[in-house]
Enzyme design. Structure first.
Site, PDB file in Angstrom:
ATOM      1  CE  LYS A   1      37.191 -27.086 -19.360  1.00  0.00           C
ATOM      2  NZ  LYS A   1      37.055 -26.611 -17.963  1.00  0.00           N
TER       3      LYS A   1
ATOM      4  CB  THR B   1      34.959 -31.233 -20.670  1.00  0.00           C
ATOM      5  OG1 THR B   1      35.589 -31.511 -19.423  1.00  0.00           O
ATOM      6  CG2 THR B   1      34.718 -32.536 -21.411  1.00  0.00           C
TER       7      THR B   1
ATOM      8  CB  SER C   1      28.184 -35.406 -19.060  1.00  0.00           C
ATOM      9  OG  SER C   1      27.728 -34.090 -19.262  1.00  0.00           O
TER      10      SER C   1
END
Length: 247
Positions: free
Chosen positions: A65, A61, A14
């Site tokens: 979304k 993410t 991430s």
């Protein structure tokens, strides 16, 4: 302690966690932490925030979304237009808990794109028509830059890569890659267009940022064109999330 984090699945690595952990350390913000929340299905989002009353906001993410939308009380204008959310504020409104969604991808892309633009960049080609292209289309519409979407397979509203020729490239001098072509480890791939037709009037933006210079950007630069990768966009959308969470 205020908690923030990222929801998605899977979450092997991430940018956001690294960004915020370093930000909190550098700015000596000791009452905040940022964690990864790999939830296997979107229904678990409700349990996540109900079990974590100290959770103030999350980034969203793939693949959530769009799936997150029914779980929100409000969404901002960009999210409404784009149909996707990547930032959530868990707050209160009139004494009631209110979960609002935002699209900071659009903000990050717009602010990152603007310095690249010159008066002759009047039309654009967008390579790819997946989720990442939605924010790009929204921003180009906002900036009054007409565009064509280029895809591998024929779809309504797009043209095929085979249609990209010298005449089309002469008119469309802003080139935006929203596909994963060129992303590590497949660094020898790029959108299949006739790069020999490019000039120093072209500008190329690649949402890919690993490697720093994709084959797409390299070929445009060799023709004298301006180039930019997606790293600044990521930084800007992360900073915008922080502003939202502290609003």
């Amino acid at each position: 302690m205020r908690k923030f984090g990222l929801i998605g699945y899977p979450l092997s690595h991430s940018f956001s966690k690294k960004f915020f952990t370093e930000k909190f350390k550098e700015e000596r913000i000791t009452d905040c932490e940022y964690e990864l929340y790999p939830i296997e299905n979107i229904e678990l989002f409700v349990k996540l925030w109900s079990d974590n009353p100290e959770l103030w906001g999350v980034n969203v993410t793939i693949p959530y979304k769009v799936q997150i939308l029914p779980f929100l009380d409000e969404i901002d204008e960009a999210s409404t237009e784009i149909g996707a959310v990547n930032c959530i504020l868990i707050g209160r409104k009139n004494g009631e808990q209110c979960i609002k969604g935002y699209n900071t991808d659009a903000y990050g892309f717009e602010e990152s794109l603007k310095p690249l633009l010159e008066p002759h960049h009047r039309k654009a080609l967008i390579f790819g028509d997946g989720g990442a292209a939605k924010a790009v289309k929204y921003v180009l519409n906002k900036l009054n830059i007409p565009f064509l979407v280029v895809t591998r397979k024929a779809t309504e509203g797009s043209i095929l890569y085979e249609a990209v020729d010298e005449k089309l490239l002469d008119e469309h001098t802003l080139l935006i890659n929203t596909t994963p072509l060129g992303m590590s480890p497949d660094t020898d791939t790029c959108p299949p267009i006739p790069y020999a037709c490019l000039t120093d009037k072209h500008a190329a933006y690649d949402l890919v940022y690993n490697p720093e210079e994709t084959l797409f950007l390299k070929q445009v630069r060799k023709k004298g064109g301006k180039t930019k990768n997606g790293l600044e966009m990521l930084h800007l959308q992360a900073l915008r999330s922080w502003e939202i969470w502290n609003s």
